[in-house]
Structure formats: C-alpha cells, structure tokens
Design a protein around this motif. Structure first.
Motif, PDB file in Angstrom:
ATOM      1  N   ALA A 159       0.837  -1.214   0.000  1.00 49.40           N
ATOM      2  CA  ALA A 159       0.000   0.000   0.000  1.00 49.40           C
ATOM      3  C   ALA A 159       0.866   1.256   0.000  1.00 49.40           C
ATOM      4  O   ALA A 159       1.805   1.362   0.781  1.00 49.40           O
ATOM      5  CB  ALA A 159      -0.914  -0.002   1.220  1.00 49.40           C
ATOM      6  N   LEU A 160       0.533   2.187  -0.894  1.00 48.81           N
ATOM      7  CA  LEU A 160       1.285   3.454  -0.977  1.00 48.81           C
ATOM      8  C   LEU A 160       0.501   4.609  -0.338  1.00 48.81           C
ATOM      9  O   LEU A 160       0.996   5.317   0.518  1.00 48.81           O
ATOM     10  CB  LEU A 160       1.550   3.820  -2.442  1.00 48.81           C
ATOM     11  N   GLN A 161      -0.733   4.776  -0.820  1.00 51.64           N
ATOM     12  CA  GLN A 161      -1.505   5.926  -0.348  1.00 51.64           C
ATOM     13  C   GLN A 161      -2.974   5.615  -0.128  1.00 51.64           C
ATOM     14  O   GLN A 161      -3.688   6.443   0.430  1.00 51.64           O
ATOM     15  CB  GLN A 161      -1.413   7.062  -1.378  1.00 51.64           C
ATOM     16  N   SER A 162      -3.442   4.456  -0.612  1.00 47.31           N
ATOM     17  CA  SER A 162      -4.867   4.183  -0.568  1.00 47.31           C
ATOM     18  C   SER A 162      -5.333   3.873   0.852  1.00 47.31           C
ATOM     19  O   SER A 162      -5.033   2.803   1.405  1.00 47.31           O
ATOM     20  CB  SER A 162      -5.201   3.000  -1.487  1.00 47.31           C
ATOM     21  N   ILE A 163      -6.075   4.803   1.427  1.00 46.63           N
ATOM     22  CA  ILE A 163      -6.593   4.609   2.790  1.00 46.63           C
ATOM     23  C   ILE A 163      -7.642   3.506   2.775  1.00 46.63           C
ATOM     24  O   ILE A 163      -7.723   2.698   3.700  1.00 46.63           O
ATOM     25  CB  ILE A 163      -7.142   5.948   3.329  1.00 46.63           C
ATOM     26  N   TYR A 164      -8.420   3.422   1.697  1.00 46.85           N
ATOM     27  CA  TYR A 164      -9.433   2.374   1.559  1.00 46.85           C
ATOM     28  C   TYR A 164      -8.772   0.994   1.692  1.00 46.85           C
ATOM     29  O   TYR A 164      -9.164   0.175   2.513  1.00 46.85           O
ATOM     30  CB  TYR A 164     -10.136   2.496   0.190  1.00 46.85           C
ATOM     31  N   GLN A 165      -7.717   0.796   0.896  1.00 53.70           N
ATOM     32  CA  GLN A 165      -7.039  -0.499   0.878  1.00 53.70           C
ATOM     33  C   GLN A 165      -6.304  -0.759   2.201  1.00 53.70           C
ATOM     34  O   GLN A 165      -6.493  -1.800   2.829  1.00 53.70           O
ATOM     35  CB  GLN A 165      -6.046  -0.472  -0.293  1.00 53.70           C
ATOM     36  N   ALA A 166      -5.507   0.218   2.630  1.00 53.09           N
ATOM     37  CA  ALA A 166      -4.664   0.024   3.816  1.00 53.09           C
ATOM     38  C   ALA A 166      -5.504  -0.207   5.068  1.00 53.09           C
ATOM     39  O   ALA A 166      -5.202  -1.097   5.867  1.00 53.09           O
ATOM     40  CB  ALA A 166      -3.748   1.230   4.014  1.00 53.09           C
ATOM     41  N   SER A 167      -6.582   0.566   5.240  1.00 54.29           N
ATOM     42  CA  SER A 167      -7.319   0.446   6.501  1.00 54.29           C
ATOM     43  C   SER A 167      -8.087  -0.869   6.563  1.00 54.29           C
ATOM     44  O   SER A 167      -8.235  -1.452   7.639  1.00 54.29           O
ATOM     45  CB  SER A 167      -8.234   1.644   6.737  1.00 54.29           C
ATOM     46  N   ARG A 168      -8.515  -1.383   5.416  1.00 56.38           N
ATOM     47  CA  ARG A 168      -9.206  -2.668   5.438  1.00 56.38           C
ATOM     48  C   ARG A 168      -8.253  -3.809   5.791  1.00 56.38           C
ATOM     49  O   ARG A 168      -8.602  -4.728   6.526  1.00 56.38           O
ATOM     50  CB  ARG A 168      -9.927  -2.907   4.116  1.00 56.38           C
ATOM     51  N   ILE A 169      -7.049  -3.737   5.265  1.00 55.77           N
ATOM     52  CA  ILE A 169      -6.065  -4.782   5.599  1.00 55.77           C
ATOM     53  C   ILE A 169      -5.654  -4.649   7.073  1.00 55.77           C
ATOM     54  O   ILE A 169      -5.519  -5.651   7.782  1.00 55.77           O
ATOM     55  CB  ILE A 169      -4.845  -4.716   4.643  1.00 55.77           C
ATOM     56  N   GLN A 170      -5.487  -3.416   7.546  1.00 53.78           N
ATOM     57  CA  GLN A 170      -5.155  -3.201   8.964  1.00 53.78           C
ATOM     58  C   GLN A 170      -6.225  -3.825   9.865  1.00 53.78           C
ATOM     59  O   GLN A 170      -5.908  -4.459  10.876  1.00 53.78           O
ATOM     60  CB  GLN A 170      -5.073  -1.692   9.275  1.00 53.78           C
ATOM     61  N   LYS A 171      -7.507  -3.639   9.491  1.00 52.04           N
ATOM     62  CA  LYS A 171      -8.598  -4.172  10.325  1.00 52.04           C
ATOM     63  C   LYS A 171      -8.547  -5.695  10.376  1.00 52.04           C
ATOM     64  O   LYS A 171      -8.737  -6.298  11.430  1.00 52.04           O
ATOM     65  CB  LYS A 171      -9.958  -3.713   9.779  1.00 52.04           C
ATOM     66  N   ILE A 172      -8.297  -6.314   9.227  1.00 49.39           N
ATOM     67  CA  ILE A 172      -8.227  -7.782   9.182  1.00 49.39           C
ATOM     68  C   ILE A 172      -7.055  -8.268  10.051  1.00 49.39           C
ATOM     69  O   ILE A 172      -7.203  -9.181  10.858  1.00 49.39           O
ATOM     70  CB  ILE A 172      -8.101  -8.293   7.729  1.00 49.39           C
ATOM     71  N   CYS A 173      -5.899  -7.636   9.900  1.00 48.37           N
ATOM     72  CA  CYS A 173      -4.715  -8.052  10.679  1.00 48.37           C
ATOM     73  C   CYS A 173      -4.956  -7.845  12.169  1.00 48.37           C
ATOM     74  O   CYS A 173      -4.576  -8.686  12.990  1.00 48.37           O
ATOM     75  CB  CYS A 173      -3.474  -7.266  10.241  1.00 48.37           C
ATOM     76  N   ASN A 174      -5.598  -6.747  12.522  1.00 51.89           N
ATOM     77  CA  ASN A 174      -5.877  -6.451  13.931  1.00 51.89           C
ATOM     78  C   ASN A 174      -6.775  -7.541  14.519  1.00 51.89           C
ATOM     79  O   ASN A 174      -6.526  -8.057  15.603  1.00 51.89           O
ATOM     80  CB  ASN A 174      -6.546  -5.081  14.020  1.00 51.89           C
ATOM     81  N   LYS A 175      -7.796  -7.921  13.742  1.00 55.40           N
ATOM     82  CA  LYS A 175      -8.729  -8.956  14.179  1.00 55.40           C
ATOM     83  C   LYS A 175      -8.029 -10.311  14.342  1.00 55.40           C
ATOM     84  O   LYS A 175      -8.313 -11.055  15.266  1.00 55.40           O
ATOM     85  CB  LYS A 175      -9.844  -9.052  13.124  1.00 55.40           C
ATOM     86  N   LEU A 176      -7.097 -10.613  13.429  1.00 56.43           N
ATOM     87  CA  LEU A 176      -6.422 -11.913  13.448  1.00 56.43           C
ATOM     88  C   LEU A 176      -5.146 -11.904  14.288  1.00 56.43           C
ATOM     89  O   LEU A 176      -4.377 -12.863  14.272  1.00 56.43           O
ATOM     90  CB  LEU A 176      -6.091 -12.351  12.015  1.00 56.43           C
ATOM     91  N   ASN A 177      -4.916 -10.796  14.981  1.00 50.52           N
ATOM     92  CA  ASN A 177      -3.738 -10.633  15.836  1.00 50.52           C
ATOM     93  C   ASN A 177      -2.429 -10.817  15.059  1.00 50.52           C
ATOM     94  O   ASN A 177      -1.511 -11.506  15.488  1.00 50.52           O
ATOM     95  CB  ASN A 177      -3.813 -11.614  17.012  1.00 50.52           C
ATOM     96  N   LEU A 178      -2.365 -10.160  13.908  1.00 51.09           N
ATOM     97  CA  LEU A 178      -1.157 -10.193  13.087  1.00 51.09           C
ATOM     98  C   LEU A 178      -0.588  -8.783  12.969  1.00 51.09           C
ATOM     99  O   LEU A 178      -1.352  -7.810  12.905  1.00 51.09           O
ATOM    100  CB  LEU A 178      -1.488 -10.688  11.674  1.00 51.09           C
ATOM    101  N   GLU A 179       0.739  -8.674  12.899  1.00 50.14           N
ATOM    102  CA  GLU A 179       1.351  -7.375  12.607  1.00 50.14           C
ATOM    103  C   GLU A 179       1.050  -7.029  11.151  1.00 50.14           C
ATOM    104  O   GLU A 179       0.889  -7.936  10.312  1.00 50.14           O
ATOM    105  CB  GLU A 179       2.879  -7.450  12.788  1.00 50.14           C
ATOM    106  N   CYS A 180       0.972  -5.765  10.849  1.00 51.60           N
ATOM    107  CA  CYS A 180       0.724  -5.331   9.476  1.00 51.60           C
ATOM    108  C   CYS A 180       1.835  -4.354   9.090  1.00 51.60           C
ATOM    109  O   CYS A 180       2.070  -3.376   9.800  1.00 51.60           O
ATOM    110  CB  CYS A 180      -0.645  -4.651   9.416  1.00 51.60           C
ATOM    111  N   PHE A 181       2.521  -4.651   8.000  1.00 47.70           N
ATOM    112  CA  PHE A 181       3.635  -3.802   7.562  1.00 47.70           C
ATOM    113  C   PHE A 181       3.318  -3.186   6.193  1.00 47.70           C
ATOM    114  O   PHE A 181       2.998  -3.914   5.252  1.00 47.70           O
ATOM    115  CB  PHE A 181       4.916  -4.624   7.426  1.00 47.70           C
ATOM    116  N   ASN A 182       3.449  -1.885   6.119  1.00 47.14           N
ATOM    117  CA  ASN A 182       3.236  -1.166   4.855  1.00 47.14           C
ATOM    118  C   ASN A 182       4.476  -0.319   4.564  1.00 47.14           C
ATOM    119  O   ASN A 182       4.454   0.900   4.738  1.00 47.14           O
ATOM    120  CB  ASN A 182       2.007  -0.247   4.968  1.00 47.14           C
ATOM    121  N   PRO A 183       5.571  -0.947   4.158  1.00 50.16           N
ATOM    122  CA  PRO A 183       6.838  -0.195   4.071  1.00 50.16           C
ATOM    123  C   PRO A 183       6.893   0.862   2.969  1.00 50.16           C
ATOM    124  O   PRO A 183       7.852   1.642   2.941  1.00 50.16           O
ATOM    125  CB  PRO A 183       7.885  -1.291   3.841  1.00 50.16           C
ATOM    126  N   LEU A 184       5.888   0.892   2.096  1.00 47.27           N
ATOM    127  CA  LEU A 184       5.885   1.939   1.056  1.00 47.27           C
ATOM    128  C   LEU A 184       4.897   3.059   1.381  1.00 47.27           C
ATOM    129  O   LEU A 184       4.680   3.946   0.562  1.00 47.27           O
ATOM    130  CB  LEU A 184       5.520   1.339  -0.314  1.00 47.27           C
TER     131      LEU A 184
END
Lengths: 188, 225
Positions: free
Chosen positions: B101-126
């Motif tokens: 993810a570079l800038q898309s809040i739609y994409q990034a926040s949905r993946i963050q929510k899934i990772c948060n729910k599944l107790n996984l770290e989420c890395f967006n280095p770009l």
C-alpha cells in the motif's frame, strides 16, 4: 533542527511511521535527526541545536513503548522546558501518561471525522484524519486542554499542555494533515 | 537471526514485490506469498492484470503461493482476503502481513482491520513514499518491471511492455506535470508486472502476450516462464 523520536519495536515499521514524517520535513528543507527512544541520550535531548521534538507513532500491535515508559521521563524534565514536543498517536499516549493521564482501549482504523473546537496547529472545525490506534487517552484536565475529539467527544484526538509547548494528536497527521506537522515545526 | 515470519499480499506488480524486497533486506522471514484472484477486472482491492502469472513469480522466488479466488464484489472481496490470510496463518504460521500500500486509505485500513482482528502485525513499508524517489529506488535495485495495463489519458497502447527505467521516469514525470498522472500509478493510471528483481532466483522470460483495449484503456496479459 528537529529531533525525531522513533518508538517502533519493528525495524520495518520505520518506513511506515517515521519516514513519512522525515519526508515532510525534508521537502520543507527542515533539518532533522532521528533516534530510537531506547537509544536517545540526554546530550541529544538537551542539545540546543534541536529546537523541537516529534515523537512518531507505531503499529496497532506494538505496545513495547508502553512497557518502557521510564525511557520517556525526559518528556517532563524542567531542563526541556520551552522545547516544544509533538506526540503522534503512540507519542501522544506517552505524553498523556507521563502527565498523569490514563490509557483506555479504543480502536479507530481509517478515515475518521474529527472536530477541532479551537484552532490547533493551523486546523479548525470539522476535519478528516487518518486513524490507526487500539488505545486512546483520558488526560488530566488540570494540565491539558482538549482541542479536538471524534465521535461527539468520545475519543480525544488533540491536546496541548496548558503551560508548556507540549502537543499531542491521536491520529496520524503525516497521512492527511501534513500541514499540521509543518505548522508545529515552523511556529515561533 | 531470522526475523518475524511474514506473508506478503502479492499481486505480481512492483509495489508488493518491492515491499517484500524491503522486508527481506531488513531480515524478515518471508514464508509465503498470498494472492487473491479477482474475477472482477474493476476490483476495489486487488490489482488484476497478469495476476495468474503470480505462480511463476512465486516459483522464481522459491516461495509457496496461497491462492484465494474472489468474485470481486465490494465487501465479499474483504471476506475472501480474510480467508486467504487465515489460510496463510494456519499453513505457514505467519506473524505478520506485508502489503504494497502506498496511499490508498481504503485499501490500507481494510487490511489493517483484518490483521488487527487476526492478531497479526501489518507492515506497509511503502506507505506515503515519495513516488519519484520510489521509482528511482526500483531502478537502482535492479527491478525489471514492465507496464501491463494503462487506464488514463494520455496513456495508450504504446506504453504496454515499457520497462520502468530512467526514460520511463522522465516521461511519466512530464505527464505528471501536464496531466496529473501519478508517477507510481497510484491513481490506477497504470499497472505493472515484475520480471526480475533481487528476490528472484532467475529472471522470467515473456513467452506470449495478448493485448486488448481501446483509447486510453489497455491491458497486456503476459505469459512467462
């Protein structure tokens, strides 16, 4: 020159939570130095060449900085009096806790509407911000003034110490509100 | 010491591949790639051109690929993404997810929510990376990336197959000034496919291409080996 404090446990999170702040400063030709909170020295903190300090945020799952609050005692030191500090997300949590605030579980992820009841780092009124937190804070209102909140006042989003130049924002201004970071760096 | 075990949300394009590269450079252990194959070319979440070739890219990296199909309907896509991440967590014991993810809040926040729910770290280095600096890093780090789709004026079929190199950077910067085309294609102006990078054990070779489209919307499906 700005001293940036990195609070990320994971190296890879530097790119997500610290580098965007560095890029905003670099584009505005503002000099900075970044140091991890576990490695920052008194010499750096008290160095007069660092006019201001920014404490960046970290990831939803990273709570290491909360277990190491003793490493942030400098936030309250009188020797730093007059040196403005801005805490972003985890950085705001650190500031609040150092000044007798309380941490509360509260998750906001993504686009969030925040209402600024007073002008704060150049922003006023209803504003869209990017949130990424599992904790928010309750501040000691004898020491802090609340400038903004989300969900009709339920979640505190922006604070300033009543007597010190110490600011905090729970959201991530480096994503949608970059001008706030520049306002903090440039204000006299 | 090997770092955290991570799965990469992988589309085969430059962003997810470069994120994987950055993670590997910082000693994270990539244990699998995760691809969601959308049947909807206008997918809200997923980069679609040439995605079926992700299997060849995974082979080139010597990594297993976790595959999940989706019909590409807005919220059902997210359920399918979650299923894919659960599969990767169960099969490969991943502790974190890496995204491009570079800038898309739609994409990034949905993946963050899934990772948060599944107790996984989420890395967006770009995340929030400067687009010009990013393309320069790709070139410097010997990424061979070609354009496989264009979707905005004035881009046309002549851009298909072009490699991201200094000449491309110069031209896309001009289009950015004149027409506001995002330098890294973040607005969906173009899509890419990685043929080689430092993570690949061998470069991929194009064996066939199929071009379709009209006006300023073109796709080039590539077959590779």
């Amino acid at each position: 020159m700005i001293l940036i404090i990195n609070i990320c446990k994971e190296k890879l999170h530097y790119f997500e939570f610290v580098k965007p702040v560095e890029s905003i400063l670099a584009k505005a030709k503002i000099d900075f130095k970044t140091v991890h909170y576990e490695k920052v020295t008194d010499r750096e903190l008290f160095n007069k060449k660092f006019k201001k300090i920014i404490i960046c945020g970290t990831s939803l799952k990273d709570n290491d900085y909360l277990a190491n609050l003793d490493k942030f005692k400098w936030v309250k030191l009188s020797e730093l009096e007059g040196k403005p500090i801005l805490g972003i997300c985890g950085g705001m949590q650190v500031i609040s806790l150092m000044f007798d605030g309380i941490l509360v579980e509260d998750t906001e992820i993504g686009l969030t509407e925040v209402f600024f009841n007073k002008r704060f780092l150049g922003i006023e009124g209803k504003t869209k911000v990017y949130s990424l937190h599992n904790n928010s804070v309750l501040v000691d209102d004898r020491q802090f003034e609340v400038f903004a909140s989300s969900r009709q006042g339920e979640c505190i989003q922006a604070i300033k110490h009543k007597y010190k130049e110490v600011y905090g924002v729970l959201f991530h201004p480096e994503v949608l509100n970059k001008e706030m970071i520049l306002d903090f760096c440039m204000r006299k | 010491m090997a770092g955290m075990k991570c799965g990469v949300l992988f589309s085969g394009g430059k962003d997810s591949t470069y994120s994987a590269y950055l993670a590997a450079e910082h000693n994270y252990k990539i244990t699998c790639l995760i691809s969601v194959f959308s049947e909807n070319p206008e997918s809200y979440m997923f980069h679609t051109p040439s995605i079926t070739q992700a299997e060849e890219q995974a082979k080139a990296m010597g990594l297993p690929l976790v595959i999940q199909k989706t019909q590409g309907k807005k919220e059902a896509e997210l359920e399918d993404l979650e299923k894919a991440i659960i599969k990767a967590k169960e099969e490969f014991n991943i502790e974190g997810i890496i995204t491009g993810a570079l800038q898309s809040i739609y994409q990034a926040s949905r993946i963050q929510k899934i990772c948060n729910k599944l107790n996984l770290e989420c890395f967006n280095p770009l995340w929030q990376i400067d687009a010009e600096q990013y393309l320069m890093e790709l070139i410097k780090n010997k990424f061979k990336v070609i354009i496989t789709g264009v979707f905005a004026y004035p881009l046309d079929s002549s851009w298909l197959g072009r490699e991201i190199d200094e000449g491309f950077l110069k031209d896309i910067k001009e289009l950015n000034k004149k027409y506001g085309i995002h330098i890294a294609g973040e607005g969906g102006e173009f899509e890419t496919f990685v043929l080689d990078c430092p993570l690949f054990k061998k470069p991929l070779e194009i064996t066939n291409t199929r071009v379709s489209g009209s006006g300023n919307s073109w796709r080039m499906e590539v077959e590779v080996r």
